[in-house]
Write a protein that holds these residues in place. Structure first.
Motif, PDB file in Angstrom:
ATOM      1  N   PHE A   1     -10.469  13.981 -15.563  1.00  0.00           N
ATOM      2  CA  PHE A   1     -11.337  13.795 -14.400  1.00  0.00           C
ATOM      3  C   PHE A   1     -11.305  15.049 -13.533  1.00  0.00           C
ATOM      4  N   LYS A   2     -12.449  15.356 -12.949  1.00  0.00           N
ATOM      5  CA  LYS A   2     -12.530  16.533 -12.066  1.00  0.00           C
ATOM      6  C   LYS A   2     -12.065  16.211 -10.652  1.00  0.00           C
ATOM      7  N   ARG A   3     -12.397  15.002 -10.173  1.00  0.00           N
ATOM      8  CA  ARG A   3     -12.024  14.609  -8.802  1.00  0.00           C
ATOM      9  C   ARG A   3     -11.630  13.145  -8.798  1.00  0.00           C
TER      10      ARG A   3
ATOM     11  N   ILE B   1      -8.001  16.251  -5.658  1.00  0.00           N
ATOM     12  CA  ILE B   1      -7.335  14.990  -5.325  1.00  0.00           C
ATOM     13  C   ILE B   1      -7.553  14.637  -3.868  1.00  0.00           C
ATOM     14  N   CYS B   2      -7.976  13.385  -3.652  1.00  0.00           N
ATOM     15  CA  CYS B   2      -7.888  12.817  -2.310  1.00  0.00           C
ATOM     16  C   CYS B   2      -7.002  11.588  -2.381  1.00  0.00           C
ATOM     17  N   MET B   3      -6.416  11.228  -1.259  1.00  0.00           N
ATOM     18  CA  MET B   3      -5.428  10.164  -1.222  1.00  0.00           C
ATOM     19  C   MET B   3      -5.685   9.217  -0.056  1.00  0.00           C
ATOM     20  N   VAL B   4      -5.305   7.962  -0.269  1.00  0.00           N
ATOM     21  CA  VAL B   4      -5.182   6.993   0.825  1.00  0.00           C
ATOM     22  C   VAL B   4      -3.827   6.329   0.659  1.00  0.00           C
TER      23      VAL B   4
ATOM     24  N   LEU C   1     -12.101  19.621  -0.523  1.00  0.00           N
ATOM     25  CA  LEU C   1     -11.826  19.348  -1.938  1.00  0.00           C
ATOM     26  C   LEU C   1     -12.322  20.489  -2.814  1.00  0.00           C
ATOM     27  N   GLU C   2     -13.503  20.995  -2.502  1.00  0.00           N
ATOM     28  CA  GLU C   2     -14.052  22.112  -3.275  1.00  0.00           C
ATOM     29  C   GLU C   2     -13.162  23.355  -3.175  1.00  0.00           C
ATOM     30  N   LYS C   3     -12.454  23.479  -2.055  1.00  0.00           N
ATOM     31  CA  LYS C   3     -11.526  24.607  -1.873  1.00  0.00           C
ATOM     32  C   LYS C   3     -10.138  24.301  -2.433  1.00  0.00           C
ATOM     33  N   LYS C   4     -10.052  23.202  -3.190  1.00  0.00           N
ATOM     34  CA  LYS C   4      -8.813  22.819  -3.889  1.00  0.00           C
ATOM     35  C   LYS C   4      -7.694  22.422  -2.941  1.00  0.00           C
ATOM     36  N   ARG C   5      -8.048  21.857  -1.812  1.00  0.00           N
ATOM     37  CA  ARG C   5      -7.059  21.274  -0.913  1.00  0.00           C
ATOM     38  C   ARG C   5      -6.941  19.779  -1.222  1.00  0.00           C
TER      39      ARG C   5
END
Length: 249
Positions: free
Chosen positions: A17-19, A59-62, A134-138
């Motif tokens: 997966f990309k994101r 990656i994003c998180m909750v 996210l696009e900046k890889k944060r």
């Protein structure tokens, strides 16, 4: 320090997966303690996140807040529900800041974005800004749920995953997938490799609350349930390995 491009695909693996959205409970951060934050556990989970981030996955998180305060429990003890839920949202901000500190100590640039504005502590939620991070890889950690009472962090994770165009939600739990009954209590519990959204709702399988499952189903967003206690489990799934359950249409 420049954080516009701080990730490398160290082992040349192409992730599945990309994101993705990673949803974990607040209880996951307390280790063997009965309450609060256990720094070694927070660091261990941060290393799991970093290992996937190093593959090139956005990656994003909750993170829930149940290790500090749970709105439903406060309400059950006589507190007004809206107030109790807001207190639970503030608990998620504390957990998000702890995870941010752990990730940044490992060299992973991270942003905490809160649905409740608190500018001295974290950024307010602006969708386009979050996508740009996210696009900046944060790594982006969404805190304070949806900003509204009566909604769980499961629903917040599903909402943000859709807004961020994530390809899947990864739900980290204490078991390696979805079972027809509690495997800690029943030796004959059966694990599903794949299960439909409707089955989860009809059989009350407890993956996420009904609102979150319905939102994922309506947007055809797969939910991957895996064990957060299994070292390398998160990375393994993105590399096409490991044991997990996929909730799908």
């Amino acid at each position: 320090m420049n954080d516009s491009d701080n990730t490398t695909d160290t082992e040349g693996e192409k992730p599945a997966f990309k994101r993705v959205m990673l949803k974990i409970s607040g209880e996951a951060l307390m280790g063997d303690q009965g309450y609060g934050l256990h720094p070694p556990t927070v660091e261990r989970i941060a290393r799991e996140v970093k290992s996937v981030h190093d593959m090139g996955t956005e990656i994003c998180m909750v993170i829930g807040g149940g290790n500090i305060f749970r709105g439903l429990q406060g309400s059950a003890q006589g507190m007004e529900r809206t107030t109790a839920d807001y207190m639970g949202m503030l608990a998620t901000v504390m957990n998000a800041l702890a995870m941010q500190a752990a990730l940044e100590s490992l060299g992973v640039f991270t942003r905490v974005i809160s649905a409740i504005p608190m500018d001295q502590v974290c950024e307010p939620y602006i969708r386009r800004r979050a996508v740009r991070h996210l696009e900046k890889k944060r790594v982006v950690i969404f805190a304070a749920g949806t900003g509204n009472p009566y909604f769980t962090t499961d629903t917040a994770a599903t909402l943000r995953a859709n807004e961020m165009a994530c390809e899947a939600i990864f739900k980290g739990t204490k078991v390696d997938g979805v079972y027809d009954k509690d495997p800690a209590k029943f030796d004959d519990a059966k694990r599903y490799d794949r299960v439909s959204y409707d089955e989860v709702l009809q059989k009350h399988l407890g993956v996420m609350d009904a609102s979150a499952i319905a939102l994922a189903r309506d947007n055809n967003l797969p939910i991957i349930v895996f064990s957060l206690d299994e070292p390398g489990g998160f990375r393994g799934i993105l590399a096409g390995e490991g044991t997990y359950t996929t909730v799908h249409s």
